[in-house]
Design an enzyme around this catalytic site. Structure first.
Site, short mmCIF file in Angstrom:
data_model
loop_
_atom_site.label_atom_id
_atom_site.label_comp_id
_atom_site.label_asym_id
_atom_site.label_seq_id
_atom_site.Cartn_x
_atom_site.Cartn_y
_atom_site.Cartn_z
N HIS A 152 -7.37 -6.08 -0.57
CA HIS A 152 -6.29 -5.10 -0.58
C HIS A 152 -4.97 -5.80 -0.31
O HIS A 152 -4.74 -6.31 0.79
CB HIS A 152 -6.54 -4.03 0.47
CG HIS A 152 -5.50 -2.96 0.53
ND1 HIS A 152 -5.00 -2.35 -0.60
CD2 HIS A 152 -4.86 -2.39 1.59
CE1 HIS A 152 -4.10 -1.44 -0.25
NE2 HIS A 152 -3.99 -1.46 1.07
N ASP A 184 -8.85 -4.52 -5.94
CA ASP A 184 -8.32 -3.85 -4.76
C ASP A 184 -9.10 -2.55 -4.53
O ASP A 184 -9.08 -1.66 -5.38
CB ASP A 184 -6.83 -3.54 -4.94
CG ASP A 184 -6.16 -3.07 -3.66
OD1 ASP A 184 -6.80 -2.32 -2.89
OD2 ASP A 184 -5.01 -3.45 -3.42
N SER A 240 0.83 -1.20 0.00
CA SER A 240 0.00 0.00 0.00
C SER A 240 0.87 1.26 0.00
O SER A 240 1.68 1.44 -0.90
CB SER A 240 -0.96 -0.05 1.20
OG SER A 240 -2.00 0.86 1.07
#
Length: 518
Positions: free
Chosen positions: A487, A460, A232
């Site tokens: 995710h 995602d 991320s």
């Protein structure tokens, strides 16, 4: 080299505990001028429990395999002889020392999330893998975050509870906007007042300075080149490290990428589109079930959902403990939390069904999980750190017309998050931040970078698939496409993804272009 060796002792519970071990493995590789002391420092590895900042950490850090240490870095790299701060580190050593390659540095993203617990969890999940045999798993808390000292702290636990229960941001009237902006200005002031080194630390919490800390850590761990796994927001750290120290990169796995060129408004809208796509996938799954809280008609999913959550704007539901109530913002946070992974869809369906019967506990549990609030009512500092990092990583938005446009576009991109009220032009905390930004969106221009691996998941919700494609193109890397709704993906149980990523990290074998996993 080792300055001290390990020896066994006994804790108060009678369990064997290893004594601290001091190591000096650096300096290794290129050392920037004026930083030799930092690049060559020793680390003392000991018990991890004192590094715990949450109740979950206290349990996790009891692992006998995990050892923790503190890394000293300059508060301001422009003044290396000035104040020094420390970063918390956790290491789980390679299980086959004779074949050890080096350290795998891990960042879970956020920004603001702690890397220590993530390293422990991933080491456990990968315990029988070649990756675990060949690498030390090393997690670090970036400056100002988690166990690093000093750490940012803006709100007390009680103030965070109050802030979550307050839906003032839904009031777009002039009075409502003024009230929200006053709260945001007060929040920024509290961040300065309650954080050690105040504005000095806030000014250096961005990606620009964290990657310099990462290079110090690389050297101190004894690695000539960096092997890195970033999830991320951690992909931004990996990207910026590659730009800053391209010749120091061995391998990068960037999973769930941020688009390097996207400004904060376009990123917000793209994320809204991602969460709407995930909500649609949840709804399609749900209407096939007899117990679906949203009914059995796909055409009625959205109005049914609105009818469940929108009444909370005017009538929060009493939780029945400590005076807490489930607000509209908490309910939508709970839904967002559940959309991060398909494994949470059952919990989300139950939570929505319970809310229809005025039972808010399941949704509040999801919201508390998102905000990292434990059973005793204590919060981690993740939310404060998230704001602090983003406020110095991105140019501030002070144009109310642009804010209004962004909110309107967000509601259009994510109808399930539309509260049914006019969008508000209220400025956020970053508009009142006491220090300037130190980074801005741009297309990376990196020379001499080895091949890297970007993992991007088609569904995602938080970091949409195309962002990974764009980042890989900018860095000359390869995209591994994972077809799922969640995710991030690496080391989360999919053999195709895990094997490709591990082979790359261990052998530097780059997957073929176009690789897809299901």
């Amino acid at each position: 080299m080792l300055a001290a060796s390990a020896a066994a002792c006994t804790s108060s519970t009678g369990a064997p505990v290893a004594q601290p071990v001091t190591e000096q493995r650096g300096p290794t590789g290129t050392v920037p001028a004026g930083l030799a002391t930092f690049y060559g420092q020793s680390l003392t590895w000991g018990d991890c429990v004192p590094f715990a900042r949450t109740s979950d950490d206290k349990s996790t850090f009891k692992s006998r395999d995990a050892r923790c240490a503190r890394l000293a870095v300059p508060l301001d790299y422009g003044k290396p002889d000035g104040p020094v701060i420390s970063l918390g580190l956790l290491r789980v050593a390679a299980t086959d020392p004779s074949r050890r390659i080096g350290s795998l540095l891990i960042n879970p993203g956020g920004p603001g999330a702690s890397g220590l617990a993530t390293a422990t969890r991933l080491a456990t999940q990968a315990k029988d893998s070649e990756l675990r045999k060949r690498f030390d798993f090393v997690g670090f808390d970036p400056r100002g975050i988690g166990s690093s000292e000093p750490a940012i702290r803006c709100l007390t636990d009680q103030e965070r509870d109050t802030e979550r229960a307050d839906d003032d941001e839904l009031d777009a009237s002039p009075e409502g906007v003024a009230r929200v902006e006053a709260e945001q200005r007060d929040y920024a002031n509290k961040c300065v007042q309650r954080t050690g080194d105040g504005a000095q630390l806030l000014a250096t919490m961005g990606t620009r300075d964290v990657v310099k800390d990462m290079d110090v850590l690389r050297s101190v761990l004894g690695d000539e080149k960096l092997t890195y796994l970033g999830y991320s927001y951690g992909t931004r750290l990996g990207t910026t490290y590659a730009e800053t120290f391209p010749r120091n990169v061995r391998a990068l796995v960037l999973d769930g990428a941020l688009d390097p060129e996207q400004d904060v408004v376009d990123e917000l809208v793209a994320q809204g589109e991602g969460f709407q796509k995930a909500f649609d996938a949840f709804a399609a799954w749900c209407v096939q079930r007899e117990d679906c809280a949203l009914g059995r008609s796909a055409d009625q999913v959205l109005p049914t959902y609105w009818n469940i959550v929108r009444p909370l704007i005017d009538r929060p539901v009493d939780l029945g403990e400590g005076g807490r109530k489930l607000s509209y913002s908490d309910a939508t946070t709970a839904v967002i939390q559940a959309l991060y992974a398909e494994q949470l869809w059952d919990t989300l369906n139950k939570g929505l069904a319970d809310l229809k019967r005025q039972r808010p506990q399941a949704l509040m549990f999801l919201a508390d999980t998102y905000f990292e609030r434990d059973k005793e009512g204590h919060y981690s500092t993740t939310q404060d750190a998230f704001t602090a990092v983003r406020c110095v990583d991105d140019p501030r938005v002070t144009d109310k017309a642009l804010v209004l446009e962004a909110q309107q576009r967000y509601k259009q991109a994510a109808p399930f998050l539309d509260d049914g009220r006019p969008a508000s032009p209220a400025l956020d905390a970053c508009a009142f931040w006491p220090v300037p930004n130190t980074s801005q969106p741009h297309l990376p221009n990196v020379q001499g970078l080895p091949p890297i691996l970007v993992i991007s998941t088609t569904g995602d919700p938080a970091t949409p698939y195309q962002a990974g494609v764009n980042l890989a193109k900018a860095l000359g890397g390869v995209v591994l496409t994972y077809e799922a709704t969640q995710h991030t993906a690496f080391l989360q149980g999919n053999a195709c993804v895990d094997n490709a990523g591990s082979e790359y990290l261990v052998d530097l074998t780059v997957p073929q272009a176009g690789i897809r996993c299901e």
